[in-house]
Motif scaffolding. Structure first.
Motif, PDB file in Angstrom:
ATOM      1  N   ALA A 173       0.687  -1.477  -0.187  1.00 20.87           N
ATOM      2  CA  ALA A 173      -0.002   0.029  -0.021  1.00 20.87           C
ATOM      3  C   ALA A 173       0.841   1.342   0.117  1.00 20.87           C
ATOM      4  O   ALA A 173       0.639   2.351  -0.690  1.00 20.87           O
ATOM      5  CB  ALA A 173      -0.814  -0.016   1.357  1.00 20.87           C
ATOM      6  N   GLU A 174       2.073   1.333   0.750  1.00 15.83           N
ATOM      7  CA  GLU A 174       2.663   2.442   0.836  1.00 15.83           C
ATOM      8  C   GLU A 174       3.512   2.792  -0.551  1.00 15.83           C
ATOM      9  O   GLU A 174       3.699   3.873  -0.707  1.00 15.83           O
ATOM     10  CB  GLU A 174       3.655   2.306   1.925  1.00 15.83           C
ATOM     11  CG  GLU A 174       4.924   3.318   2.224  1.00 15.83           C
ATOM     12  CD  GLU A 174       4.210   4.670   2.403  1.00 15.83           C
ATOM     13  OE1 GLU A 174       4.998   5.714   2.693  1.00 15.83           O
ATOM     14  OE2 GLU A 174       3.035   4.711   2.783  1.00 15.83           O
ATOM     15  N   LEU A 183       8.035   1.923  18.158  1.00 19.32           N
ATOM     16  CA  LEU A 183       7.939   0.376  17.617  1.00 19.32           C
ATOM     17  C   LEU A 183       7.020  -0.426  18.718  1.00 19.32           C
ATOM     18  O   LEU A 183       6.204  -1.119  18.350  1.00 19.32           O
ATOM     19  CB  LEU A 183       9.339  -0.007  18.014  1.00 19.32           C
ATOM     20  CG  LEU A 183       9.362  -1.617  17.586  1.00 19.32           C
ATOM     21  CD1 LEU A 183       9.423  -1.793  16.152  1.00 19.32           C
ATOM     22  CD2 LEU A 183      11.089  -2.182  18.064  1.00 19.32           C
ATOM     23  N   LEU A 184       7.191  -0.359  20.033  1.00 23.38           N
ATOM     24  CA  LEU A 184       6.522  -1.210  20.945  1.00 23.38           C
ATOM     25  C   LEU A 184       5.034  -0.802  20.906  1.00 23.38           C
ATOM     26  O   LEU A 184       4.406  -1.751  21.370  1.00 23.38           O
ATOM     27  CB  LEU A 184       7.348  -1.164  22.459  1.00 23.38           C
ATOM     28  CG  LEU A 184       8.606  -1.343  22.359  1.00 23.38           C
ATOM     29  CD1 LEU A 184       9.178  -1.243  23.866  1.00 23.38           C
ATOM     30  CD2 LEU A 184       8.603  -2.743  22.181  1.00 23.38           C
ATOM     31  N   PRO A 185       4.693   0.365  20.725  1.00 23.27           N
ATOM     32  CA  PRO A 185       3.303   0.857  21.134  1.00 23.27           C
ATOM     33  C   PRO A 185       2.482   0.182  19.649  1.00 23.27           C
ATOM     34  O   PRO A 185       1.145   0.190  20.039  1.00 23.27           O
ATOM     35  CB  PRO A 185       3.218   2.424  20.929  1.00 23.27           C
ATOM     36  CG  PRO A 185       4.662   2.845  21.454  1.00 23.27           C
ATOM     37  CD  PRO A 185       5.503   1.748  20.908  1.00 23.27           C
ATOM     38  N   LEU A 186       3.210  -0.295  18.795  1.00 21.62           N
ATOM     39  CA  LEU A 186       2.387  -1.020  17.636  1.00 21.62           C
ATOM     40  C   LEU A 186       1.473  -2.122  17.906  1.00 21.62           C
ATOM     41  O   LEU A 186       0.221  -2.171  17.550  1.00 21.62           O
ATOM     42  CB  LEU A 186       3.488  -1.025  16.407  1.00 21.62           C
ATOM     43  CG  LEU A 186       3.848  -0.034  15.613  1.00 21.62           C
ATOM     44  CD1 LEU A 186       5.113  -0.727  14.766  1.00 21.62           C
ATOM     45  CD2 LEU A 186       3.054   0.585  14.790  1.00 21.62           C
ATOM     46  N   ARG A 219      -0.843   0.784  10.211  1.00 22.93           N
ATOM     47  CA  ARG A 219      -0.370   1.243   8.870  1.00 22.93           C
ATOM     48  C   ARG A 219      -0.062   2.813   9.024  1.00 22.93           C
ATOM     49  O   ARG A 219       0.905   3.155   8.506  1.00 22.93           O
ATOM     50  CB  ARG A 219      -1.310   1.082   7.871  1.00 22.93           C
ATOM     51  CG  ARG A 219      -1.069   1.519   6.650  1.00 22.93           C
ATOM     52  CD  ARG A 219      -2.312   1.007   5.646  1.00 22.93           C
ATOM     53  NE  ARG A 219      -2.509  -0.493   5.570  1.00 22.93           N
ATOM     54  CZ  ARG A 219      -3.439  -0.881   5.072  1.00 22.93           C
ATOM     55  NH1 ARG A 219      -4.157  -0.118   4.075  1.00 22.93           N
ATOM     56  NH2 ARG A 219      -3.552  -2.282   4.956  1.00 22.93           N
ATOM     57  N   ASP A 220      -0.734   3.489   9.758  1.00 17.91           N
ATOM     58  CA  ASP A 220      -0.543   4.976   9.750  1.00 17.91           C
ATOM     59  C   ASP A 220       0.811   5.320  10.503  1.00 17.91           C
ATOM     60  O   ASP A 220       1.601   5.963  10.120  1.00 17.91           O
ATOM     61  CB  ASP A 220      -1.593   5.927  10.348  1.00 17.91           C
ATOM     62  CG  ASP A 220      -2.862   5.859   9.522  1.00 17.91           C
ATOM     63  OD1 ASP A 220      -2.878   5.663   8.382  1.00 17.91           O
ATOM     64  OD2 ASP A 220      -4.010   6.085  10.111  1.00 17.91           O
ATOM     65  N   TRP A 223       8.504   5.390   8.653  1.00 21.01           N
ATOM     66  CA  TRP A 223       9.302   5.165   7.752  1.00 21.01           C
ATOM     67  C   TRP A 223       9.803   6.705   7.031  1.00 21.01           C
ATOM     68  O   TRP A 223      10.874   6.727   6.558  1.00 21.01           O
ATOM     69  CB  TRP A 223       8.597   4.294   6.585  1.00 21.01           C
ATOM     70  CG  TRP A 223       8.739   2.709   6.989  1.00 21.01           C
ATOM     71  CD1 TRP A 223       9.661   2.131   7.838  1.00 21.01           C
ATOM     72  CD2 TRP A 223       8.008   2.018   6.602  1.00 21.01           C
ATOM     73  NE1 TRP A 223       9.201   0.897   7.702  1.00 21.01           N
ATOM     74  CE2 TRP A 223       8.019   0.678   7.235  1.00 21.01           C
ATOM     75  CE3 TRP A 223       6.377   1.959   5.678  1.00 21.01           C
ATOM     76  CZ2 TRP A 223       7.097  -0.454   6.934  1.00 21.01           C
ATOM     77  CZ3 TRP A 223       5.569   0.882   5.584  1.00 21.01           C
ATOM     78  CH2 TRP A 223       6.149  -0.501   6.220  1.00 21.01           C
ATOM     79  N   ALA A 224       8.742   7.486   7.091  1.00 19.93           N
ATOM     80  CA  ALA A 224       9.063   8.607   6.518  1.00 19.93           C
ATOM     81  C   ALA A 224      10.297   9.685   7.075  1.00 19.93           C
ATOM     82  O   ALA A 224      10.648  10.599   6.603  1.00 19.93           O
ATOM     83  CB  ALA A 224       7.851   9.680   6.419  1.00 19.93           C
TER      84      ALA A 224
END
Length: 532
Positions: free
Chosen positions: A63-64, A110-113, A122-123, A129-130
């Protein structure tokens, strides 16, 4: 994050041990305490558990990037590493964001994902990544997938921290044992000078044995050594301090609650006692260990039921005394520690015993006794210098392991799939079968044991003789025969063959044999029947 990603890239590109230690020392000397703590945590192998599954990450990456999912999957099959695949597909982009610290990336992104729903994940990933270049993205993705690895062991990392903090290596190694949480406070305590700290619940760094590669005659006289059976269980330390008991595995996992009979017996030890030994599933009627598969039933239960405790009793077979009455005695000779150990353990009871010594006048006599190892439920001998201290890690010349030859069979290559890392793009993960009723039945999978030249040759065979494909897996014509070595065999309802082998690896390529000459399932069952 930029500094840690640069460190990762430099370590990955280096093959020099001294250069790697220098790179680590430079990083730890300059890093902020929180970043240093997290870097140490993951470099020591304590990477976060996988947060996002492979399929989910591939969908988000598609998607990205705007690429079709099949192309992302095909790229993954070609590259071999999903974290690297996603980093390459995202590519370099203009970034006007200030570098975020490694600690903030892990703790805040990372960990809160784990706690987010699919849409929010996804958001969050897109925003993270940006902020990153390709190398930073690669490191982040490896942490995300639980696949973070780089070519340094805990010993090198410990040496680097010691040099960066101007501390003795043994002090840093000891402070790192047990539960160590990555935080600025923990890092400060780790590198601060002074030795007045309480040892608390921590075990000592484990002494490891080196394998005997050549003749035992090169070791010297047998009288200079203590010889014990090499037990096939869980290496552990029992720590009795401050009126509490802690059981630690060699992997620094606390095992409290899993073996209550050992903990109960340890309460009879004097305060300030640390024992090194092996946890074994034990048959008290025959005074021999049960198969490792029996012990696994206990390992898998953090709180075992009374039924499983009765069905699979365990013992702690002690073979070293590291602390006595609160005094660290690791620098005493092995002989003296052994004598004190026997006094400490002799009257404790059935759940704790001392590893028996094996007496012989020559190496040849010991070699003859060693042939009985499997019937004893052991893997061979441990050979320890009488005058040696208890070393940290693997120090050649103090402890040796003299294992019996592994079991082996000749099996046919039936399938292969690509490896990862530097083996990405090559077919290096193999499936093997043996004959049963005229067809090949899968008996094991293995990916180690071949030279680089042999791997390339097998890769060419796989590509030219593929009969079917299932995703990345290729089924191949049954032509190649390999000798597989393994440490043990047991019945298994999960495998089609009804058997599972332990630690399978390729011993050699049997170019002298045809597929029809490979072993049968009946032959493998005979190996099972021959085990105690």
């Amino acid at each position: 994050m930029k500094a840690f990603a640069a460190l990762f890239a430099a370590l990955d590109a280096s093959s020099s041990t001294n250069d790697k230690v220098a790179l680590l020392e430079e990083y730890f000397g300059a890093a902020e305490p929180r970043d240093a703590a997290w870097a140490l945590h993951v470099l020591m192998g304590n990477r976060p558990r996988r947060i996002l599954s492979g399929p989910a990450l591939r969908v988000i990456a598609a998607a990205e990037t705007g690429l079709p999912l099949w192309l992302v999957e095909a790229s993954h099959h070609q590259v071999g590493d999903l974290a690297e695949t996603v980093a390459l597909l995202l590519g370099e982009r203009d970034k006007n964001v200030d570098s975020v610290s490694l600690a903030d990336i892990i703790e805040q992104r990372l960990l809160p994902l784990r706690r987010l729903d699919e849409h929010s994940q996804r958001d969050s990933l897109r925003a993270t990544w940006a902020m990153m270049n390709t190398t930073e993205c690669l490191v982040f993705n490896k942490l995300l997938t639980g696949a973070f690895r780089v070519g340094v062991g805990s010993g090198l990392v410990t040496r680097a921290v010691a040099r960066a903090s101007n501390q003795p290596v043994d002090v840093i190694a000891y402070r790192l044992m047990g539960a160590w949480e990555p935080s600025a406070e923990a890092w400060t305590r780790l590198v601060e000078h002074g030795d007045g700290e309480s040892p608390g619940t921590r075990p000592f760094p484990f002494c490891l044995a080196a394998p005997i590669d050549g003749s035992t005659d090169d070791l010297g006289a047998p009288a200079d050594f203590l010889v014990e059976w090499k037990w096939d269980g869980i290496r552990a330390q029992v720590v009795r301090r401050d009126n509490g008991t802690w059981v630690w595995s060699r992997g620094e996992e606390m095992l409290n609650g899993r073996f209550p009979e050992i903990e109960a017996m340890a309460t009879r030890l004097n305060d300030g006692t640390v024992l090194d030994g092996e946890i074994l599933a034990w048959d008290h009627a025959t005074h021999q260990p049960l198969p490792f598969a029996s012990l696994q039933r206990r390992i898998q239960r953090k709180t075992p039921s009374r039924r499983i405790i009765n069905e699979v009793p365990v013992v702690f077979v002690a073979y070293d005394l590291l602390e006595a009455d609160g005094v660290d005695i690791r620098n005493l000779p092995m002989d003296e520690r052994r004598q004190r150990l026997e006094t400490v353990v002799e009257s404790l009871g059935s759940a704790m015993t001392v590893s028996p010594l094996v007496d012989a006048d020559s190496w040849n006599e010991l070699a003859a006794v060693r042939e009985n190892a499997r019937s004893m439920g052991t893997e061979g001998f441990m050979i320890k210098r009488r005058d040696a201290p208890y070393a940290r890690g693997r120090v050649r010349g103090t402890w040796w392991k003299w294992k019996v030859d592994p079991l082996s069979i000749d099996a046919v290559l039936t399938a292969a799939q690509p490896g990862s890392g530097r083996r990405a793009g090559l077919y290096t993960d193999y499936t093997f079968g043996v004959w049963h009723a005229g067809v090949l039945v899968t008996i094991a999978k293995a990916y180690s044991g071949l030279t680089d030249a042999e791997i390339r040759e097998v890769d060419r065979f796989v590509r030219r003789h593929t009969t079917d494909r299932f995703g990345p897996v290729r089924m191949v014509e049954p032509r190649l025969v390999f000798e597989l070595a393994f440490e043990g065999i047991r019945p298994s309802k999960r495998h089609k063959s009804g058997l599972a082998v332990r630690f399978p690896r390729i011993a050699r390529w049997r170019t002298d044999k045809l597929a029809a000459d490979a072993d049968t399932l009946e032959t493998v069952r005979q190996l099972l029947d021959a085990q105690p």
